[in-house]
Design an enzyme around this catalytic site. Structure first.
Site, PDB file in Angstrom:
ATOM      1  N   HIS A  62       0.576  19.978 -51.101  1.00 16.72           N
ATOM      2  CA  HIS A  62       1.217  18.930 -50.303  1.00 16.72           C
ATOM      3  C   HIS A  62       2.690  19.223 -50.082  1.00 16.72           C
ATOM      4  O   HIS A  62       3.314  20.006 -50.808  1.00 16.72           O
ATOM      5  CB  HIS A  62       1.006  17.547 -50.939  1.00 16.72           C
ATOM      6  CG  HIS A  62       2.024  17.167 -51.963  1.00 16.72           C
ATOM      7  ND1 HIS A  62       3.231  16.611 -51.641  1.00 16.72           N
ATOM      8  CD2 HIS A  62       2.006  17.245 -53.308  1.00 16.72           C
ATOM      9  CE1 HIS A  62       3.921  16.359 -52.742  1.00 16.72           C
ATOM     10  NE2 HIS A  62       3.192  16.744 -53.767  1.00 16.72           N
ATOM     11  N   CYS A  63       3.221  18.569 -49.051  1.00 17.45           N
ATOM     12  CA  CYS A  63       4.648  18.611 -48.754  1.00 17.45           C
ATOM     13  C   CYS A  63       5.038  17.203 -48.302  1.00 17.45           C
ATOM     14  O   CYS A  63       4.423  16.225 -48.741  1.00 17.45           O
ATOM     15  CB  CYS A  63       4.963  19.683 -47.698  1.00 17.45           C
ATOM     16  SG  CYS A  63       4.150  19.417 -46.111  1.00 17.45           S
ATOM     17  N   ARG A  64       6.010  17.081 -47.429  1.00 12.50           N
ATOM     18  CA  ARG A  64       6.419  15.758 -46.970  1.00 12.50           C
ATOM     19  C   ARG A  64       5.399  15.180 -45.992  1.00 12.50           C
ATOM     20  O   ARG A  64       4.963  14.050 -46.133  1.00 12.50           O
ATOM     21  CB  ARG A  64       7.798  15.815 -46.319  1.00 12.50           C
ATOM     22  CG  ARG A  64       8.280  14.478 -45.804  1.00 12.50           C
ATOM     23  CD  ARG A  64       9.690  14.574 -45.213  1.00 12.50           C
ATOM     24  NE  ARG A  64      10.058  13.313 -44.613  1.00 12.50           N
ATOM     25  CZ  ARG A  64       9.892  13.029 -43.318  1.00 12.50           C
ATOM     26  NH1 ARG A  64       9.372  13.915 -42.491  1.00 12.50           N
ATOM     27  NH2 ARG A  64      10.259  11.854 -42.843  1.00 12.50           N
TER      28      ARG A  64
END
Length: 106
Positions: A62-64
């Site tokens: 995941h990231c933003r």
């Protein structure tokens, strides 16, 4: 690319599913908002930290918002990772919207 929703990820966590959660954001972003249990491996450091990714487990990245995590998965595939790699759809923003509104949106 396989994706998982924030609600599905929470169900995995609550149900004891075995997987590794990798956060490819920068440290300052992790200081603002975190998903519990995530291993912080910023995208720019991924090549030098491949040994921290478990090749025998499902890995949720995941990231933003989902852009960097998709790039990370493409990179891991190019480096020979054949295990199940799953992108958290919408990233930490979706986590805040769908699972835990106390997680700061930025």
């Amino acid at each position: 690319m396989e994706q998982i929703s924030a609600k599905e990820l929470k169900q995995w966590m609550d149900g004891g599913e075995v997987f590794q959660l990798v956060d490819v954001r920068e440290p300052f972003e992790s200081d603002i908002a975190r998903i519990p249990g995530a291993n912080l491996i910023p995208l720019g450091t991924l090549e030098n930290r491949l040994d921290e990714i478990d090749k025998h487990k499902t890995v949720v990245v995941h990231c933003r918002s989902g852009v960097r995590s998709a790039k990370a998965i493409e990179f891991l595939r190019a480096k020979g990772f054949t295990n199940r790699l799953v992108d958290l759809k919408g990233g930490v923003l979706a986590w805040s919207d769908e699972v835990d509104p106390s997680v700061t949106k930025y």
